[in-house]
Design a protein around this motif. Structure first.
Motif, PDB file in Angstrom:
ATOM      1  N   THR A   1     -19.192  17.547  -8.703  1.00 27.20           N
ATOM      2  CA  THR A   1     -18.538  17.497 -10.019  1.00 27.20           C
ATOM      3  C   THR A   1     -18.986  16.270 -10.806  1.00 27.20           C
ATOM      4  OG1 THR A   1     -16.633  18.517  -8.966  1.00 27.20           O
ATOM      5  CG2 THR A   1     -16.295  17.637 -11.178  1.00 27.20           C
TER       6      THR A   1
ATOM      7  N   GLU B   1      -9.367  21.154  -0.632  1.00 27.82           N
ATOM      8  CA  GLU B   1      -9.376  20.061   0.352  1.00 27.82           C
ATOM      9  C   GLU B   1      -8.092  19.233   0.216  1.00 27.82           C
ATOM     10  OE1 GLU B   1     -12.049  16.205   0.435  1.00 27.82           O
ATOM     11  OE2 GLU B   1     -13.313  17.998   0.504  1.00 27.82           O
TER      12      GLU B   1
ATOM     13  N   PRO C   1      -8.072  18.427 -21.449  1.00 29.57           N
ATOM     14  CA  PRO C   1      -8.522  19.729 -20.944  1.00 29.57           C
ATOM     15  C   PRO C   1      -7.676  20.084 -19.719  1.00 29.57           C
ATOM     16  CG  PRO C   1     -10.327  18.114 -21.019  1.00 29.57           C
ATOM     17  CD  PRO C   1      -9.064  17.366 -21.224  1.00 29.57           C
TER      18      PRO C   1
ATOM     19  N   PRO D   1      -6.167   5.047  -5.848  1.00 34.30           N
ATOM     20  CA  PRO D   1      -7.357   5.109  -4.998  1.00 34.30           C
ATOM     21  C   PRO D   1      -8.595   5.092  -5.883  1.00 34.30           C
ATOM     22  CG  PRO D   1      -5.878   7.000  -4.630  1.00 34.30           C
ATOM     23  CD  PRO D   1      -5.423   6.320  -5.870  1.00 34.30           C
TER      24      PRO D   1
ATOM     25  N   GLY E   1      -4.753  10.129   0.549  1.00 36.04           N
ATOM     26  CA  GLY E   1      -5.597  10.223  -0.632  1.00 36.04           C
ATOM     27  C   GLY E   1      -5.312  11.410  -1.532  1.00 36.04           C
ATOM     28  N   ALA E   2      -4.317  12.228  -1.195  1.00 38.72           N
ATOM     29  CA  ALA E   2      -3.995  13.366  -2.062  1.00 38.72           C
ATOM     30  C   ALA E   2      -3.221  12.880  -3.288  1.00 38.72           C
ATOM     31  CB  ALA E   2      -3.158  14.383  -1.293  1.00 38.72           C
ATOM     32  N   VAL E   3      -3.591  13.393  -4.474  1.00 41.85           N
ATOM     33  CA  VAL E   3      -2.792  13.140  -5.680  1.00 41.85           C
ATOM     34  C   VAL E   3      -2.376  14.497  -6.231  1.00 41.85           C
ATOM     35  CG1 VAL E   3      -2.656  11.984  -7.917  1.00 41.85           C
ATOM     36  CG2 VAL E   3      -4.165  11.083  -6.151  1.00 41.85           C
TER      37      VAL E   3
ATOM     38  N   GLU F   1     -13.440  23.233  -4.431  1.00 38.72           N
ATOM     39  CA  GLU F   1     -13.492  22.725  -3.065  1.00 38.72           C
ATOM     40  C   GLU F   1     -12.573  21.496  -2.907  1.00 38.72           C
ATOM     41  OE1 GLU F   1     -17.047  21.172  -0.320  1.00 38.72           O
ATOM     42  OE2 GLU F   1     -17.634  22.615  -1.858  1.00 38.72           O
ATOM     43  N   THR F   2     -12.650  20.587  -3.883  1.00 38.77           N
ATOM     44  CA  THR F   2     -11.807  19.384  -3.827  1.00 38.77           C
ATOM     45  C   THR F   2     -10.330  19.747  -3.903  1.00 38.77           C
ATOM     46  OG1 THR F   2     -13.571  18.248  -5.015  1.00 38.77           O
ATOM     47  CG2 THR F   2     -11.477  17.092  -4.852  1.00 38.77           C
TER      48      THR F   2
ATOM     49  N   PRO G   1       0.827  -1.222   0.000  1.00 40.06           N
ATOM     50  CA  PRO G   1       0.000   0.000   0.000  1.00 40.06           C
ATOM     51  C   PRO G   1       0.854   1.261   0.000  1.00 40.06           C
ATOM     52  CG  PRO G   1      -0.652  -1.523   1.761  1.00 40.06           C
ATOM     53  CD  PRO G   1       0.600  -2.064   1.187  1.00 40.06           C
ATOM     54  N   GLU G   2       1.941   1.269   0.748  1.00 37.95           N
ATOM     55  CA  GLU G   2       2.812   2.451   0.866  1.00 37.95           C
ATOM     56  C   GLU G   2       3.347   2.880  -0.494  1.00 37.95           C
ATOM     57  OE1 GLU G   2       6.086   5.002   2.149  1.00 37.95           O
ATOM     58  OE2 GLU G   2       4.155   4.519   3.026  1.00 37.95           O
ATOM     59  N   ARG G   3       3.666   1.891  -1.340  1.00 40.65           N
ATOM     60  CA  ARG G   3       4.186   2.201  -2.674  1.00 40.65           C
ATOM     61  C   ARG G   3       3.087   2.237  -3.722  1.00 40.65           C
ATOM     62  NH1 ARG G   3       8.429  -1.935  -1.773  1.00 40.65           N
ATOM     63  NH2 ARG G   3       7.730  -3.057  -3.622  1.00 40.65           N
ATOM     64  N   ARG G   4       1.843   1.969  -3.305  1.00 43.49           N
ATOM     65  CA  ARG G   4       0.737   1.854  -4.263  1.00 43.49           C
ATOM     66  C   ARG G   4       1.077   0.890  -5.394  1.00 43.49           C
ATOM     67  NH1 ARG G   4      -2.229   7.716  -4.840  1.00 43.49           N
ATOM     68  NH2 ARG G   4      -2.744   7.862  -2.663  1.00 43.49           N
TER      69      ARG G   4
ATOM     70  N   ARG H   1       9.786   5.551  -2.772  1.00 39.10           N
ATOM     71  CA  ARG H   1       9.642   6.758  -1.961  1.00 39.10           C
ATOM     72  C   ARG H   1      10.032   6.521  -0.511  1.00 39.10           C
ATOM     73  NH1 ARG H   1       4.632   7.972  -3.813  1.00 39.10           N
ATOM     74  NH2 ARG H   1       3.883   7.094  -1.880  1.00 39.10           N
TER      75      ARG H   1
ATOM     76  N   ILE I   1       0.047  11.349   0.516  1.00 41.58           N
ATOM     77  CA  ILE I   1      -0.403  10.434  -0.534  1.00 41.58           C
ATOM     78  C   ILE I   1      -1.260   9.321   0.073  1.00 41.58           C
ATOM     79  CG2 ILE I   1       0.373   8.752  -2.255  1.00 41.58           C
ATOM     80  CD1 ILE I   1       2.757  10.610  -2.802  1.00 41.58           C
ATOM     81  N   ALA I   2      -0.812   8.813   1.218  1.00 37.83           N
ATOM     82  CA  ALA I   2      -1.592   7.751   1.877  1.00 37.83           C
ATOM     83  C   ALA I   2      -2.976   8.267   2.273  1.00 37.83           C
ATOM     84  CB  ALA I   2      -0.839   7.236   3.102  1.00 37.83           C
TER      85      ALA I   2
ATOM     86  N   SER J   1       4.710  10.973   1.981  1.00 42.97           N
ATOM     87  CA  SER J   1       4.082   9.650   2.076  1.00 42.97           C
ATOM     88  C   SER J   1       2.746   9.735   2.794  1.00 42.97           C
ATOM     89  CB  SER J   1       5.008   8.673   2.796  1.00 42.97           C
ATOM     90  OG  SER J   1       6.105   8.362   1.968  1.00 42.97           O
TER      91      SER J   1
ATOM     92  N   ASP K   1     -11.042  20.225 -11.317  1.00 40.78           N
ATOM     93  CA  ASP K   1     -12.111  21.069 -11.854  1.00 40.78           C
ATOM     94  C   ASP K   1     -13.052  21.573 -10.780  1.00 40.78           C
ATOM     95  OD1 ASP K   1     -11.116  20.853 -14.364  1.00 40.78           O
ATOM     96  OD2 ASP K   1     -12.400  19.177 -14.951  1.00 40.78           O
ATOM     97  N   ASP K   2     -12.887  21.059  -9.573  1.00 39.49           N
ATOM     98  CA  ASP K   2     -13.766  21.474  -8.483  1.00 39.49           C
ATOM     99  C   ASP K   2     -12.923  22.159  -7.412  1.00 39.49           C
ATOM    100  OD1 ASP K   2     -16.393  21.333  -7.021  1.00 39.49           O
ATOM    101  OD2 ASP K   2     -15.084  20.251  -5.615  1.00 39.49           O
TER     102      ASP K   2
ATOM    103  N   ASP L   1     -15.521  14.200  -5.912  1.00 42.15           N
ATOM    104  CA  ASP L   1     -16.417  15.272  -5.496  1.00 42.15           C
ATOM    105  C   ASP L   1     -17.775  15.036  -6.144  1.00 42.15           C
ATOM    106  OD1 ASP L   1     -16.895  18.010  -4.343  1.00 42.15           O
ATOM    107  OD2 ASP L   1     -17.360  18.376  -6.450  1.00 42.15           O
TER     108      ASP L   1
END
Lengths: 482, 482
Positions: free
Chosen positions: A301, B304, B228, A228, B257-259, B300-301, A121-124, B359, B254-255, B251, B297-298, A298
């Motif tokens: 969206t 966040e 786009p 994800p 959920g941020a990309v 708020e997201t 999971p850490e490295r996806r 990573r 990303i864990a 790490s 495109d959103d 979202d």
């Protein structure tokens, strides 16, 4: 390509005693000695099951090895090479281009016991042996908040090795990319029995192996990228009087900025076949049905994106049905997933094409193929991943009723329609045996020569899955480097 | 790899008269005759400019061709082949691994005049000749609501052909993928002067050409995928006492959920070099600085997602500065884009590595490389795309002050750190001449043999950009297929 044609292919000159009389070949005996009897199938009754895949009959293999490790694959490949016997890799054999059917008396290596699967999971990442069932990657990753997006229709049975061999696609691939986009590295066994561990570096040999249908090496393991899952998904179905309107709606929605995660199309014949099978109230009179998912993290969206698609469908003259619940959404997608079994009820066999054309050409292409089908008198349905311009015209036939030559001729005409409109022969199923006869029309002779050069470099004795992808070299094609 | 080493490389046995005495070679005369004088540079003073790229000095070419069409490229390649002279393709020569520097007396084909660019908004595609400047694809696509995401630091000058040759990356690539992910097809000229038009089919010969640095063929045009642009982007900078804390923050983000679309790292030495150059108030005392963009495109997201990254940075002990305006965001990114000129002020030359490590290994890798740099006494900075684990340790040197041998030894030690931690030598710059000496340690001998087999298949006379990527074949490495 037809059963007749396959039967006329001469056996390998180095083959053992005729397999229909004698239960064992010298190769099978040798493999049983080195690998042990549990990993080798040598009885004819067992071997018979390994002569076909989901679409193509081939030759009964001389022996079948069920390896449990890369070392077993190495042993099998070396024994086959010593005996001068071709090697054909095989996953779940659910492929739709004939890639896993042996065309000569061969050693089949069936990867179904190589099912080691680890998730990091850490490295996806996931590391999967070739026999891992596609769906189980996501099943094992989901508790860690990750999925493996490529989703060929057969993902409940297909294997990672088979998916890599064919560079499989699926509905999610419009937004998320095909199998090869998720491969960070792989291990393969070459024709000499050497093991290679590759990353996606220069030269991208891994990328060359992906989609090569076991003709350049046997992929034994792969490192897969996980992502994800989107938090929200919304589904709609739209029906249109004519195919052109559906294609127009798709183009307008995409131009307006929608990037649906799935964008599927079924023509009238296909919709009716599925409705006959499931009886869930699909619009039988529609010329075209679209199934669309939008997704993202979202909700606003995601719903906005579905609204964009809906507006484009209405403007193009469609009738729209929004799935109100996850259950309704699942029911709609059940329709798309049932295409294969539904078609199997109409005729026992089918010739499944996998053309990709510019989206703007879709209305003409679908109409021209429909007209060819009607003129031939053969049952023909069309469906596919319309977002990518990836269309699956399927000719349904029963070899006792329909002439395989007529099927082949129609398939050829369809391939020519794709090529004429600037398209290619395969989007996600591979070339296999199915589209191989049309490769000369799709690829110019010098480029075929370059492909043959690469093939010779990695498989100098032509022992790896012979008769797939590339048309015979010396059939009036000049070699790129004379 | 060092200037000394290059100078000792013997010239091609088939070369014309020594170029330092005679202004013209027979090849230059022949090309001037067939292509006309405007497309050929034959005077030594003109040819001198084509012997180096952004990082590597090579041999003065025998002639330089400035083709205006694929047909000109064909003519040039055929003439070079007939004369037995190697061919080296060249874009803007901004590459950082030495890929465009000719190592033997060669014909250089400089693509800067092949700048035809068409955008097809309906298909979300662009067709670009090799000499098109990277940034101009997005500039031409933006009025149609589309962009071309790959963004190497040099994108204002680099060319599409060069980007394809090196499979270039850039900050956007963590979220959006590298150059090769945006190539739908390409045209290339092979060593025999034949023109090939490829899609991304089996076998994926296009994928093999991408990143092959002109050693397998010369890419003349490509069809690029456009997307786009995200509607919103948000930027933050975070500084940390130590590198380990920055890696931990990345790490954790990303864990969670941020990309992020960009995730860049600079070490203390790099931050100080940029601050010396720009004086914009970067935190000089920080052990590590992160620059992060989130987009989508959103709004708020997007915000966040930035908040997720911010929280992870604060938890890891960082200090966070959010860009409040687009101008502030642009100023922060100006810091990252200024790394190259800032380093150029410290020493005139640099050895630029491009390692990729898991990573999770980054804190150890950065520390070990820092310690090696300190022990060597050579100026060393580290920065890179930390989201991918792609690190650019740069050794700065002045050949009049620092010993090229010491630079080479330190670069080698750094490569070994990467390999020891399960990493690879190149993330986005290519192997070129720079990392070629380390290939034997990064790739096992049988796989090197397989890569050589592919090279021989497509370049049997070894005329295409010799001396790049692959180490010499017969230096105690067994061939894969003896």
């Amino acid at each position: 390509m037809t059963p007749e044609k396959v039967a006329s292919t001469p056996g390998s000159p180095a083959r053992g005693p005729r397999s229909n009389g004698v239960p064992d070949s010298p190769l099978a005996a040798e493999l049983t000695r080195t690998l042990g009897p549990k990993k080798v199938l040598s009885a004819r009754s067992e071997r018979l099951n390994y002569r076909y895949d989901a679409i193509q009959f081939g030759e009964t293999p001389l022996a079948v090895v069920l390896p449990e490790s890369t070392a077993d694959v190495v042993t099998a490949v070396r024994a086959a090479r010593a005996a001068g016997v071709p090697v054909v890799g095989r996953g779940a054999a659910s492929g739709l281009s004939g890639g896993a059917a042996p065309l000569r008396e061969s050693l089949v290596i069936s990867f179904t016991r190589m099912t080691r699967l680890e998730v990091f999971p850490e490295r996806r990442e996931a590391r999967a042996q070739s026999g891992v069932v596609t769906l189980s990657v996501t099943e094992k990753a989901r508790p860690h908040g990750l999925i493996y997006p490529p989703d060929p229709a057969s993902f409940r049975t297909s294997t990672i090795g088979g998916n890599l061999g064919e560079n499989a696609g699926g509905p999610m691939c419009f937004k998320y990319g095909v199998t090869g986009d998720y491969v960070k590295g792989l291990e393969f066994v070459d024709e000499g029995g050497e093991v290679h561990e590759l990353t996606r570096d220069a030269y991208d040999l891994a990328g060359l192996l992906i989609g090569s249908e076991g003709t350049l090496g046997l992929i034994t393991e792969a490192t897969l990228r996980l992502t994800p899952p989107p938090r929200y998904t919304r589904t709609l179905m739209a029906s249109f009087p004519e195919v052109g309107e559906a294609a127009e709606a798709v183009s307008a929605a995409i131009a307006a900025g929608a990037v649906p995660s799935k964008l599927e199309f079924m023509d009238r014949a296909c919709t009716n076949a599925v409705e006959d099978f499931l009886a869930i109230g699909l619009p039988r009179e529609a010329g075209a049905v679209l199934l669309v998912d939008t997704d993202g993290d979202d909700l606003e969206t995601v719903e906005e994106e579905r609204a964009l698609v809906e507006a484009a469908c209405l403007r193009a003259g469609g009738t729209v049905r929004r799935a109100a619940t996850d259950a309704e959404s699942a029911a709609l997608w059940q329709a798309r997933r049932s295409v294969s079994p539904a078609l199997g009820r109409i005729r026992p066999q089918r010739m499944n094409e996998d053309i990709v054309v510019p989206r703007s050409a879709l209305p003409d292409v679908v109409r021209e193929i429909r007209a060819l089908g009607d003129a031939s008198g053969l049952p023909l349905v069309q469906f596919g991943h319309i977002g990518d311009g990836n269309l699956h015209p399927n000719i349904l036939f029963d070899p006792r009723r329909e002439s395989p030559a007529a099927v082949h001729d129609l398939a050829h005409e369809i391939a020519l329609v794709a090529i004429r409109h600037g398209g290619v022969l395969s989007g996600e199923h591979g070339i296999g045996t199915m589209k191989r006869p049309f490769m000369r029309e799709a690829v110019d002779p010098v480029t075929l020569g370059a492909l043959w050069s690469v093939k010779h470099a990695l498989d100098p004795r032509e022992l790896l899955n012979p008769g797939k992808i590339l048309p015979d070299e010396h059939e009036d094609a000049p070699h790129a480097h004379p």
